[in-house]
Write a protein that holds these residues in place. Structure first.
Motif, PDB file in Angstrom:
ATOM      1  N   LEU A  11       0.842  -1.188   0.000  1.00  0.00           N
ATOM      2  CA  LEU A  11       0.000   0.000   0.000  1.00  0.00           C
ATOM      3  C   LEU A  11       0.889   1.255   0.000  1.00  0.00           C
ATOM      4  N   VAL A  12       0.688   2.136  -0.980  1.00  0.00           N
ATOM      5  CA  VAL A  12       1.484   3.368  -1.061  1.00  0.00           C
ATOM      6  C   VAL A  12       0.545   4.568  -1.155  1.00  0.00           C
ATOM      7  N   GLY A  13       1.004   5.708  -0.618  1.00  0.00           N
ATOM      8  CA  GLY A  13       0.263   6.955  -0.733  1.00  0.00           C
ATOM      9  C   GLY A  13       0.805   7.771  -1.893  1.00  0.00           C
ATOM     10  N   VAL A  14      -0.050   8.193  -2.790  1.00  0.00           N
ATOM     11  CA  VAL A  14       0.361   8.956  -3.972  1.00  0.00           C
ATOM     12  C   VAL A  14      -0.283  10.332  -3.927  1.00  0.00           C
ATOM     13  N   LEU A  15       0.550  11.367  -4.033  1.00  0.00           N
ATOM     14  CA  LEU A  15       0.058  12.740  -4.142  1.00  0.00           C
ATOM     15  C   LEU A  15      -0.024  13.098  -5.616  1.00  0.00           C
ATOM     16  N   THR A  16      -1.202  13.488  -6.076  1.00  0.00           N
ATOM     17  CA  THR A  16      -1.367  13.920  -7.462  1.00  0.00           C
ATOM     18  C   THR A  16      -1.503  15.436  -7.504  1.00  0.00           C
ATOM     19  N   THR A  17      -1.486  15.969  -8.708  1.00  0.00           N
ATOM     20  CA  THR A  17      -1.670  17.414  -8.871  1.00  0.00           C
ATOM     21  C   THR A  17      -3.143  17.789  -8.950  1.00  0.00           C
ATOM     22  N   GLU A  18      -4.026  16.805  -8.794  1.00  0.00           N
ATOM     23  CA  GLU A  18      -5.462  17.081  -8.822  1.00  0.00           C
ATOM     24  C   GLU A  18      -5.902  17.714  -7.499  1.00  0.00           C
ATOM     25  N   PRO A  19      -6.848  18.670  -7.528  1.00  0.00           N
ATOM     26  CA  PRO A  19      -7.263  19.391  -6.305  1.00  0.00           C
ATOM     27  C   PRO A  19      -8.191  18.548  -5.430  1.00  0.00           C
ATOM     28  N   LEU A  20      -7.649  17.491  -4.843  1.00  0.00           N
ATOM     29  CA  LEU A  20      -8.456  16.572  -4.039  1.00  0.00           C
ATOM     30  C   LEU A  20      -8.289  16.790  -2.542  1.00  0.00           C
ATOM     31  N   GLY A  21      -7.205  17.441  -2.138  1.00  0.00           N
ATOM     32  CA  GLY A  21      -7.016  17.755  -0.726  1.00  0.00           C
ATOM     33  C   GLY A  21      -6.441  16.632   0.106  1.00  0.00           C
ATOM     34  N   ARG A  22      -5.996  15.535  -0.504  1.00  0.00           N
ATOM     35  CA  ARG A  22      -5.433  14.447   0.293  1.00  0.00           C
ATOM     36  C   ARG A  22      -4.559  13.554  -0.580  1.00  0.00           C
ATOM     37  N   VAL A  23      -3.735  12.736   0.098  1.00  0.00           N
ATOM     38  CA  VAL A  23      -2.930  11.712  -0.563  1.00  0.00           C
ATOM     39  C   VAL A  23      -3.812  10.484  -0.753  1.00  0.00           C
ATOM     40  N   LEU A  24      -3.716   9.835  -1.917  1.00  0.00           N
ATOM     41  CA  LEU A  24      -4.578   8.703  -2.257  1.00  0.00           C
ATOM     42  C   LEU A  24      -3.824   7.384  -2.104  1.00  0.00           C
ATOM     43  N   ASP A  25      -4.532   6.348  -1.693  1.00  0.00           N
ATOM     44  CA  ASP A  25      -3.939   5.009  -1.543  1.00  0.00           C
ATOM     45  C   ASP A  25      -3.985   4.234  -2.857  1.00  0.00           C
ATOM     46  N   TYR A  26      -2.851   3.582  -3.172  1.00  0.00           N
ATOM     47  CA  TYR A  26      -2.758   2.692  -4.336  1.00  0.00           C
ATOM     48  C   TYR A  26      -1.919   1.483  -3.949  1.00  0.00           C
TER      49      TYR A  26
END
Length: 730
Positions: A11-26
């Motif tokens: 499980l890794v946390g990925v920060l995207t440049t999309e304005p989502l307000g959080r790091v996403l799990d992948y």
């Protein structure tokens, strides 16, 4: 902590440049990945770029977590850059995704190494060329040794691709395959530069700071023409000798041409450039080579702070007082402050150079946070210009004229000696107001609460807020009367008309950012002036930024009182800096004595007296005492809250609700002022309201602001921006 490596399925946390307000799990992909890896991940039906930010949080249904699509072919983002972005986001209250976007603004981020077709000027240029072909040749000359693609060359020349292909067939230019991204030439630091006087001790101190390593902050204060550049280039040389990378920030693209020439003379090759005038191809190359450690020195605008340096050893902020270092839209940050932060996170020296430092830097020296190095005299035998005031109350001047008889006489004397004169007016266009003499109506922007500025060279009215344009109306839009529209007040274009009539034999050049279609055209105009291609230069604040015109001996300031108007808390400081800077353009060679004359209706004003008297330390001390007693920056904290909406009632109601529910701010002793209409209350059709938060210097302002604003959900059409340490109150 060392970067972690994740195996396939972890499980890794990925920060995207999309304005989502959080790091996403992948899930980590087959082959695994590591902290800082640039990746492509699925987000809904799309695939978006991101960076592995750490282990996943595991707060979601494991069965719904998708795998990372692929690891991109780019050097991983180093831990220090990730830390810098996180701390910058916390300080400015900016979403981390928006900070990441600043650090990944390069085309083809995930593309593998490849070849591309580039064009160079190689053959003899025929005497007879069409205008379009001539523009292509001139564009290639301006690009120099930089590789240029077909689309970039055609765009720069303003022609079709067939024109370029025609020159290839003639043998004037070559078309060749080249690697997409090449390392930059190595800069050699073995040349010994001769320093003089104060320069020696200052250069030794900066070299020692680089050699010692670790974070330090130094204010390099030197009068105009004192050789600050040569001094901090000694620190750059030490950085290069150590095999590390350096970054020099400049406030204005137009400054880069002369600076690049000086760097090339000092180190045998030009540095890498990063600013809006650089092609997309070159931006990709620079971003990748910086990450690979194959660019020893980068010279750039404020956004260069977010480049992925492999081993950053020195940051220099030249003209650190300049207001253009503040980003006023999108992500709101001050590049000077972010440079200090990045140096602290990286563990390298930062040098802030200026002849007229900001009060913030002056106060940090006084508080012991920064070291200070002084260069008190001009390099060589050159002297500082003599500064005098022209009391406009005693001058006999027609209502449509702006150059006093006294100043005109000084200009004539300079021209007779074959020298140059600079007339400074910090106002673009022909006239700031166009009004009807029949009914008094002033022509405004249809989308903003701003008056439109006449630009006679373009034969248009222009809004300086949103960029909207319209022709000058032959009849009044309000009353319909024809022939009564009049331009009121001076701009540089109107001043140019007066100069042409008053000095008909003089060659006149107007330097204003809106008159040049490209950075290259502006650089060419400045180079022409430096080589003696103009007798009289008329300019806005762009001429005050570090240019060296050897023949320039006279500076005339048309309206020294202009910056003293209004309620800006930095008005005195900025007027002092601007007047001293623009005056410093005069007499920069030993054989030509300079003089500066300031036209003013307030010669007794304390700021005008300080400018003429030259006692800078007394001015800073007095300004600091006033700010300290008022509890305003740099002796207090401020944050601006800017609300905007198409609905004026909605934006005022929301602002009033913010002010009412200010408990988190009151708990830290902060005050909330407003809501009030912004000075320019409508821009691009959106009504603007401001609130101002004021707190003590030691107050935990960001945390309180985050708690305060976290109470509210923004209506759909309402935008809210937080400006920590605001520089402008428009």
């Amino acid at each position: 902590m060392a970067d972690r490596v994740y195996q396939s399925g972890d499980l890794v946390g990925v920060l995207t440049t999309e304005p989502l307000g959080r790091v996403l799990d992948y899930r980590a992909p087959e082959g695994g990945c590591g902290d800082g890896d640039f990746v492509e991940v699925p987000l809904g039906p799309r695939r978006v770029p991101g960076v592995v930010w750490g282990p996943g949080e595991g707060r979601f249904d494991p069965l719904r977590i998708r795998p990372v699509g692929r690891v991109l072919d780019a050097r991983p983002m180093r831990a220090e850059l990730r830390s810098f972005l996180a701390r910058a986001a916390d300080y400015t209250l900016t979403p981390l995704s928006a900070m990441l976007r600043l650090a990944t603004r390069t085309p083809g981020l995930g593309d593998p190494p490849s070849m591309r077709r580039v064009y160079r000027l190689t053959g003899a240029v025929p005497n007879s060329l069409t205008d379009a072909r001539h523009r292509v040749v001139e564009a290639l000359r301006e690009f120099g040794a930089a590789p240029v693609t077909l689309s970039e060359l055609a765009e720069a020349a303003g022609c079709g691709a067939s024109v370029v292909k025609g020159l290839v067939r003639l043998g004037v230019i070559s078309e060749e395959e080249a690697p997409r991204d090449l390392p930059y030439p190595r800069l050699t630091a073995d040349r010994v530069l001769r320093l003089e006087g104060d320069q020696v001790a200052a250069g030794d101190a900066l070299v020692a700071a680089v050699a010692m390593g670790g974070y330090s902050a130094t204010l390099l204060k030197g009068v105009t023409g004192s050789g600050k550049t040569e001094v901090y280039l000694e620190a750059v040389a030490e950085t290069l000798r150590a095999g590390r990378q350096g970054l020099v920030l400049l406030p204005e693209i137009a400054l880069t041409a002369e600076f690049l020439t000086r760097v090339e003379a000092r180190f045998g090759a030009k540095p890498a450039e990063w600013h809006s005038g650089v092609t997309m191809t070159e931006r990709r190359r620079l971003w990748r080579m910086v990450a690979e450690g194959e660019a020893g020195l980068v010279v750039g605008a404020r956004s260069a702070l977010f480049l992925p340096f492999q081993d950053l050893g020195l940051i220099v902020v030249d003209e650190e007082h300049d207001t253009s270092y503040k980003q006023e839209d999108g992500v709101l940050y001050h590049a000077r402050d972010m440079a200090v932060l990045r140096a602290a996170v990286t563990g390298c020296p930062v040098v802030l150079a200026s002849a007229t430092p900001s009060l913030e830097s002056w106060a940090n020296v006084e508080a012991g946070k920064y070291q200070r190095l002084d260069l008190g005299s001009r390099f060589g035998a050159a002297d500082l210009p003599e500064m005098r005031a022209i009391d406009m109350r005693a001058e006999r001047l027609a209502g449509d004229r702006w150059i006093s008889p006294t100043l005109a006489g000084k200009v004539e004397t300079v021209l007779e000696r074959g020298e140059q004169a600079l007339l400074f007016l910090n106002r673009r266009g022909f006239a700031p107001v166009t009004l009807c003499r029949a009914c008094g109506h002033q022509v405004g922007c249809d989308h903003c609460d701003a008056r439109m500025v006449e630009h006679r060279f373009q034969k248009r009215l222009v809004c300086h807020q949103c960029g909207a344009t319209k022709p000058v109306p032959p009849a009044c839009p309000a009353c319909g009367v024809e022939g009564r529209m009049a331009a009121v007040g001076p701009g540089v274009e109107r001043l140019a008309e007066e100069v042409a009539a008053r000095f008909p034999k003089a060659r006149v050049t107007v330097l204003s950012s809106d008159l040049f279609g490209s950075a290259r055209a502006l650089k060419a105009a400045i180079a022409d002036i430096a080589s003696g291609g103009a007798d009289i230069i008329i300019g806005t604040q762009i001429v005050a930024k570090g240019h060296n015109f050897p023949l320039l001996t006279l500076v005339g300031v048309i309206d020294a009182d202009l910056g003293l108007q209004g309620s800006d808390l930095r008005a005195a400081e900025r007027t002092f800096q601007l007047m001293r800077q623009v005056s410093g353009r005069a007499g920069r060679t030993a054989d030509r004595k300079g003089q500066a004359w300031l036209q003013t209706h307030q010669p007794e004003h304390p700021v005008i007296r300080a400018i003429l008297g030259g006692d800078e330390e007394a001015f800073w001390a007095a300004e600091a005492a006033e700010r300290r007693s008022a509890g305003v920056p740099p002796y207090g904290r401020m944050a601006g809250i800017i609300l905007s909406s198409p609905d004026v009632g909605q934006v005022f109601d929301f602002g009033a609700e913010l002010a009412r529910r200010d408990g988190p701010l009151r708990r830290i002793g902060a005050q909330v002022f407003g809501p009030a209409p912004a000075p320019i209350a409508r821009v691009r059709g959106r009504h603007r309201v401001r609130l101002l938060v004021k707190a003590e210097k030691t107050a935990p302002l960001q945390a309180a602001l985050a708690e305060w604003l976290g109470q509210f959900k923004l209506p759909r059409d309402l935008r809210l921006a937080v400006d920590i340490d605001p520089q402008s109150f428009l």
